[in-house]
Every structure is written in C-alpha cells, then in structure tokens.
Design a protein around this motif. Structure first.
Motif, PDB file in Angstrom:
ATOM      1  N   ARG A   1       0.840  -1.206   0.000  1.00  0.00           N
ATOM      2  CA  ARG A   1       0.000   0.000   0.000  1.00  0.00           C
ATOM      3  C   ARG A   1       0.865   1.242   0.000  1.00  0.00           C
ATOM      4  O   ARG A   1       0.583   2.212  -0.691  1.00  0.00           O
ATOM      5  CB  ARG A   1      -0.941  -0.004   1.199  1.00  0.00           C
ATOM      6  CG  ARG A   1      -2.145  -0.894   1.019  1.00  0.00           C
ATOM      7  CD  ARG A   1      -3.203  -0.621   2.063  1.00  0.00           C
ATOM      8  NE  ARG A   1      -2.732  -0.770   3.423  1.00  0.00           N
ATOM      9  CZ  ARG A   1      -2.827  -1.876   4.146  1.00  0.00           C
ATOM     10  NH1 ARG A   1      -3.380  -2.943   3.653  1.00  0.00           N
ATOM     11  NH2 ARG A   1      -2.358  -1.910   5.373  1.00  0.00           N
ATOM     12  N   GLN A   2       1.945   1.240   0.788  1.00  0.00           N
ATOM     13  CA  GLN A   2       2.834   2.394   0.843  1.00  0.00           C
ATOM     14  C   GLN A   2       3.487   2.625  -0.517  1.00  0.00           C
ATOM     15  O   GLN A   2       3.586   3.753  -0.984  1.00  0.00           O
ATOM     16  CB  GLN A   2       3.893   2.201   1.912  1.00  0.00           C
ATOM     17  CG  GLN A   2       4.777   3.421   2.099  1.00  0.00           C
ATOM     18  CD  GLN A   2       5.772   3.236   3.225  1.00  0.00           C
ATOM     19  OE1 GLN A   2       6.005   2.123   3.684  1.00  0.00           O
ATOM     20  NE2 GLN A   2       6.366   4.322   3.660  1.00  0.00           N
ATOM     21  N   LEU A   3       3.909   1.554  -1.170  1.00  0.00           N
ATOM     22  CA  LEU A   3       4.488   1.674  -2.507  1.00  0.00           C
ATOM     23  C   LEU A   3       3.480   2.253  -3.492  1.00  0.00           C
ATOM     24  O   LEU A   3       3.810   3.118  -4.295  1.00  0.00           O
ATOM     25  CB  LEU A   3       4.947   0.307  -3.003  1.00  0.00           C
ATOM     26  CG  LEU A   3       6.429   0.028  -2.976  1.00  0.00           C
ATOM     27  CD1 LEU A   3       6.711  -1.408  -3.391  1.00  0.00           C
ATOM     28  CD2 LEU A   3       7.219   0.990  -3.770  1.00  0.00           C
ATOM     29  N   GLN A   4       2.243   1.773  -3.445  1.00  0.00           N
ATOM     30  CA  GLN A   4       1.205   2.273  -4.340  1.00  0.00           C
ATOM     31  C   GLN A   4       0.929   3.745  -4.088  1.00  0.00           C
ATOM     32  O   GLN A   4       0.742   4.507  -5.016  1.00  0.00           O
ATOM     33  CB  GLN A   4      -0.096   1.473  -4.172  1.00  0.00           C
ATOM     34  CG  GLN A   4       0.006   0.058  -4.673  1.00  0.00           C
ATOM     35  CD  GLN A   4      -1.199  -0.784  -4.246  1.00  0.00           C
ATOM     36  OE1 GLN A   4      -2.025  -0.366  -3.456  1.00  0.00           O
ATOM     37  NE2 GLN A   4      -1.276  -1.988  -4.787  1.00  0.00           N
ATOM     38  N   GLN A   5       0.923   4.163  -2.822  1.00  0.00           N
ATOM     39  CA  GLN A   5       0.636   5.547  -2.482  1.00  0.00           C
ATOM     40  C   GLN A   5       1.778   6.465  -2.873  1.00  0.00           C
ATOM     41  O   GLN A   5       1.558   7.609  -3.245  1.00  0.00           O
ATOM     42  CB  GLN A   5       0.359   5.680  -0.986  1.00  0.00           C
ATOM     43  CG  GLN A   5      -0.947   5.041  -0.576  1.00  0.00           C
ATOM     44  CD  GLN A   5      -1.093   4.970   0.941  1.00  0.00           C
ATOM     45  OE1 GLN A   5      -0.172   5.271   1.689  1.00  0.00           O
ATOM     46  NE2 GLN A   5      -2.272   4.552   1.385  1.00  0.00           N
ATOM     47  N   SER A   6       3.025   5.974  -2.776  1.00  0.00           N
ATOM     48  CA  SER A   6       4.158   6.835  -3.073  1.00  0.00           C
ATOM     49  C   SER A   6       4.589   6.766  -4.525  1.00  0.00           C
ATOM     50  O   SER A   6       5.439   7.536  -4.956  1.00  0.00           O
ATOM     51  CB  SER A   6       5.346   6.464  -2.178  1.00  0.00           C
ATOM     52  OG  SER A   6       5.811   5.172  -2.502  1.00  0.00           O
ATOM     53  N   ALA A   7       4.021   5.855  -5.299  1.00  0.00           N
ATOM     54  CA  ALA A   7       4.392   5.749  -6.709  1.00  0.00           C
ATOM     55  C   ALA A   7       4.007   7.033  -7.432  1.00  0.00           C
ATOM     56  O   ALA A   7       2.908   7.533  -7.283  1.00  0.00           O
ATOM     57  CB  ALA A   7       3.702   4.555  -7.351  1.00  0.00           C
ATOM     58  N   ALA A   8       4.941   7.569  -8.173  1.00  0.00           N
ATOM     59  CA  ALA A   8       4.676   8.802  -8.914  1.00  0.00           C
ATOM     60  C   ALA A   8       3.712   8.516 -10.057  1.00  0.00           C
ATOM     61  O   ALA A   8       3.837   7.501 -10.736  1.00  0.00           O
ATOM     62  CB  ALA A   8       5.980   9.364  -9.467  1.00  0.00           C
ATOM     63  N   PRO A   9       2.749   9.404 -10.253  1.00  0.00           N
ATOM     64  CA  PRO A   9       1.837   9.179 -11.375  1.00  0.00           C
ATOM     65  C   PRO A   9       2.584   9.328 -12.691  1.00  0.00           C
ATOM     66  O   PRO A   9       3.545  10.085 -12.785  1.00  0.00           O
ATOM     67  CB  PRO A   9       0.801  10.295 -11.207  1.00  0.00           C
ATOM     68  CG  PRO A   9       1.488  11.342 -10.400  1.00  0.00           C
ATOM     69  CD  PRO A   9       2.477  10.620  -9.528  1.00  0.00           C
ATOM     70  N   VAL A  10       2.155   8.582 -13.690  1.00  0.00           N
ATOM     71  CA  VAL A  10       2.774   8.699 -15.008  1.00  0.00           C
ATOM     72  C   VAL A  10       2.298  10.012 -15.618  1.00  0.00           C
ATOM     73  O   VAL A  10       1.103  10.292 -15.664  1.00  0.00           O
ATOM     74  CB  VAL A  10       2.386   7.504 -15.910  1.00  0.00           C
ATOM     75  CG1 VAL A  10       2.950   7.686 -17.300  1.00  0.00           C
ATOM     76  CG2 VAL A  10       2.898   6.215 -15.288  1.00  0.00           C
ATOM     77  N   LEU A  11       3.231  10.815 -16.050  1.00  0.00           N
ATOM     78  CA  LEU A  11       2.906  12.132 -16.582  1.00  0.00           C
ATOM     79  C   LEU A  11       2.798  12.092 -18.096  1.00  0.00           C
ATOM     80  O   LEU A  11       3.395  11.241 -18.746  1.00  0.00           O
ATOM     81  CB  LEU A  11       4.003  13.134 -16.186  1.00  0.00           C
ATOM     82  CG  LEU A  11       4.220  13.311 -14.691  1.00  0.00           C
ATOM     83  CD1 LEU A  11       5.465  14.138 -14.446  1.00  0.00           C
ATOM     84  CD2 LEU A  11       3.018  13.942 -14.036  1.00  0.00           C
ATOM     85  N   ALA A  12       2.081  13.045 -18.628  1.00  0.00           N
ATOM     86  CA  ALA A  12       2.006  13.180 -20.076  1.00  0.00           C
ATOM     87  C   ALA A  12       3.409  13.432 -20.596  1.00  0.00           C
ATOM     88  O   ALA A  12       4.258  13.998 -19.907  1.00  0.00           O
ATOM     89  CB  ALA A  12       1.075  14.335 -20.443  1.00  0.00           C
ATOM     90  N   GLU A  13       3.661  13.007 -21.820  1.00  0.00           N
ATOM     91  CA  GLU A  13       4.993  13.096 -22.406  1.00  0.00           C
ATOM     92  C   GLU A  13       5.576  14.501 -22.400  1.00  0.00           C
ATOM     93  O   GLU A  13       6.772  14.690 -22.269  1.00  0.00           O
ATOM     94  CB  GLU A  13       4.930  12.588 -23.847  1.00  0.00           C
ATOM     95  CG  GLU A  13       6.065  11.665 -24.182  1.00  0.00           C
ATOM     96  CD  GLU A  13       5.893  11.061 -25.539  1.00  0.00           C
ATOM     97  OE1 GLU A  13       6.447  11.639 -26.482  1.00  0.00           O
ATOM     98  OE2 GLU A  13       5.199  10.034 -25.646  1.00  0.00           O
ATOM     99  N   ASP A  14       4.729  15.518 -22.542  1.00  0.00           N
ATOM    100  CA  ASP A  14       5.229  16.884 -22.648  1.00  0.00           C
ATOM    101  C   ASP A  14       5.278  17.629 -21.311  1.00  0.00           C
ATOM    102  O   ASP A  14       5.581  18.801 -21.267  1.00  0.00           O
ATOM    103  CB  ASP A  14       4.390  17.677 -23.653  1.00  0.00           C
ATOM    104  CG  ASP A  14       2.929  17.760 -23.253  1.00  0.00           C
ATOM    105  OD1 ASP A  14       2.492  16.983 -22.380  1.00  0.00           O
ATOM    106  OD2 ASP A  14       2.216  18.603 -23.815  1.00  0.00           O
ATOM    107  N   VAL A  15       5.004  16.947 -20.188  1.00  0.00           N
ATOM    108  CA  VAL A  15       5.015  17.588 -18.882  1.00  0.00           C
ATOM    109  C   VAL A  15       6.410  17.474 -18.272  1.00  0.00           C
ATOM    110  O   VAL A  15       7.000  16.397 -18.247  1.00  0.00           O
ATOM    111  CB  VAL A  15       3.958  16.951 -17.951  1.00  0.00           C
ATOM    112  CG1 VAL A  15       4.068  17.515 -16.545  1.00  0.00           C
ATOM    113  CG2 VAL A  15       2.569  17.174 -18.508  1.00  0.00           C
ATOM    114  N   ILE A  16       6.920  18.606 -17.789  1.00  0.00           N
ATOM    115  CA  ILE A  16       8.238  18.646 -17.148  1.00  0.00           C
ATOM    116  C   ILE A  16       8.030  19.099 -15.706  1.00  0.00           C
ATOM    117  O   ILE A  16       7.472  20.165 -15.463  1.00  0.00           O
ATOM    118  CB  ILE A  16       9.188  19.614 -17.881  1.00  0.00           C
ATOM    119  CG1 ILE A  16       9.381  19.160 -19.333  1.00  0.00           C
ATOM    120  CG2 ILE A  16      10.524  19.702 -17.151  1.00  0.00           C
ATOM    121  CD1 ILE A  16      10.126  20.147 -20.195  1.00  0.00           C
ATOM    122  N   VAL A  17       8.455  18.251 -14.767  1.00  0.00           N
ATOM    123  CA  VAL A  17       8.296  18.563 -13.347  1.00  0.00           C
ATOM    124  C   VAL A  17       9.670  18.551 -12.686  1.00  0.00           C
ATOM    125  O   VAL A  17      10.395  17.562 -12.762  1.00  0.00           O
ATOM    126  CB  VAL A  17       7.361  17.549 -12.648  1.00  0.00           C
ATOM    127  CG1 VAL A  17       7.261  17.864 -11.156  1.00  0.00           C
ATOM    128  CG2 VAL A  17       5.988  17.565 -13.284  1.00  0.00           C
TER     129      VAL A  17
END
Length: 187
Positions: free
Chosen positions: A34-50
C-alpha cells in the motif's frame, strides 16, 4: 414449495461462498505494498516537465540527481532544444560545477559529469515545480505553503527553503527562482 425453499437455500449457499471468496486476504495489499502504491509517482504526459527535489521528470522518464551528464543533456535537448548558454565554474564552494541554461529559464548543474542540481526562473508555466510553490506566485501565497521557511540573514537576498531539499528567492514580493540540489551561489 419445498423446491422453492431448496432453491433459495442453494442461492444463499452460493452467495455465502462468493462472499467468503471475496474476503480472501490474499487480494488485500500488505502495508508495504500500500505504501508503494501511495508513493508511486503518477505517469505524466509526455510533454510535462516537473522539477522535484530528486531531479527532473520528463513525462514518464525521471532524470535523478547523479544521472550521467550525457543522458540528462540528451533528454533535455530533445524536450527543450539546445541550451542557450553553458558555463564551467571551478570556483564554486561545492567544487567545480558545469552548467547549461535553456531558453525557458531552466539551468542544470553537473559535478564530475553527473547531474547535481537545477534552478528555474520560468514564468511561462511550461515547467512545474513539485509542490505548492511556483515561480511567479506572491510572497504571501508562498509563505503559506507547507515546508516554507525564510532563511534569516541570507547574503543573497530574501531566500527561503521548501523543506530540506529545495529553496528559492523572493524579489519584489514574488517568487523569482526555485532550486534543488547543488548550486553555485556565492555567499
């Protein structure tokens, strides 16, 4: 009527069996899962830079601090075009720092040919900084963000931290730069 009672009992037994099967604890993730699922970064759109405290996210790819300089430069060149400036500073307090600056106001720093830090003054919104504080927001809005703390007596002006791994500067009552990782600021 007895057939009907048997039918209802059969349905009740099937429903009970299905209910028990649904209660199988094997389908419930462990606390670690559950902790891994909660901390997993969401997959971003190809053109998004964070820009984050750990590096730079380019869509689904993350360039973490310590990544090879050639890999980072190649990925950024594809996403942002060629750098508009580069510098090799041997007089940094942190040691020799090479940097590249892109047109959007992103600068990346390298030490020993490894990605070491970034800073941005981008006001276009093309680059997002992880968290609530963004370049261009007001000082008042930034001060209410979690982790915001003014660095008292900074020789560089009105400097703040965002938790333990990011920082920035306020000028004219607005956030004008945010950074993470190794920087070459002369204090």
């Amino acid at each position: 009527s007895e057939k009907r009672v048997r039918g209802i009992r059969a349905l009740a037994l099937i429903a009970a069996a299905l209910a028990l099967a649904a209660c199988d604890s094997g389908a419930v993730p462990s606390p670690a899962e559950r902790q891994l699922q909660q901390s997993a970064a969401p997959v971003l759109a190809e053109d998004v830079i964070v820009l984050s405290p750990q590096g730079i996210g380019l869509g689904a790819k993350t360039l973490y601090f310590s990544a090879d300089k050639a890999e980072v430069m190649s990925a950024l060149d594809l996403a942002l075009g060629q750098p508009i400036a580069s510098n090799d500073n041997m007089e940094c307090g942190a040691g020799r720092v090479a940097s590249a600056t892109y047109a959007l106001g992103l600068s990346v720093n390298f030490q020993n040919d490894h990605f070491a830090g970034w800073s941005t003054n981008d006001r276009t919104g093309a680059l997002r900084v992880a968290g609530a504080v963004q370049v261009g927001m007001t000082r008042d809005a930034a001060e209410t963000a979690a982790g915001y703390s003014l660095i008292a007596g900074s020789s560089l002006g009105e400097e703040f931290t965002l938790g333990a791994q990011m920082g920035g500067f306020v000028e004219d009552d607005g956030v004008n730069m945010i950074y993470a990782g190794t920087q070459c600021f002369f204090r």
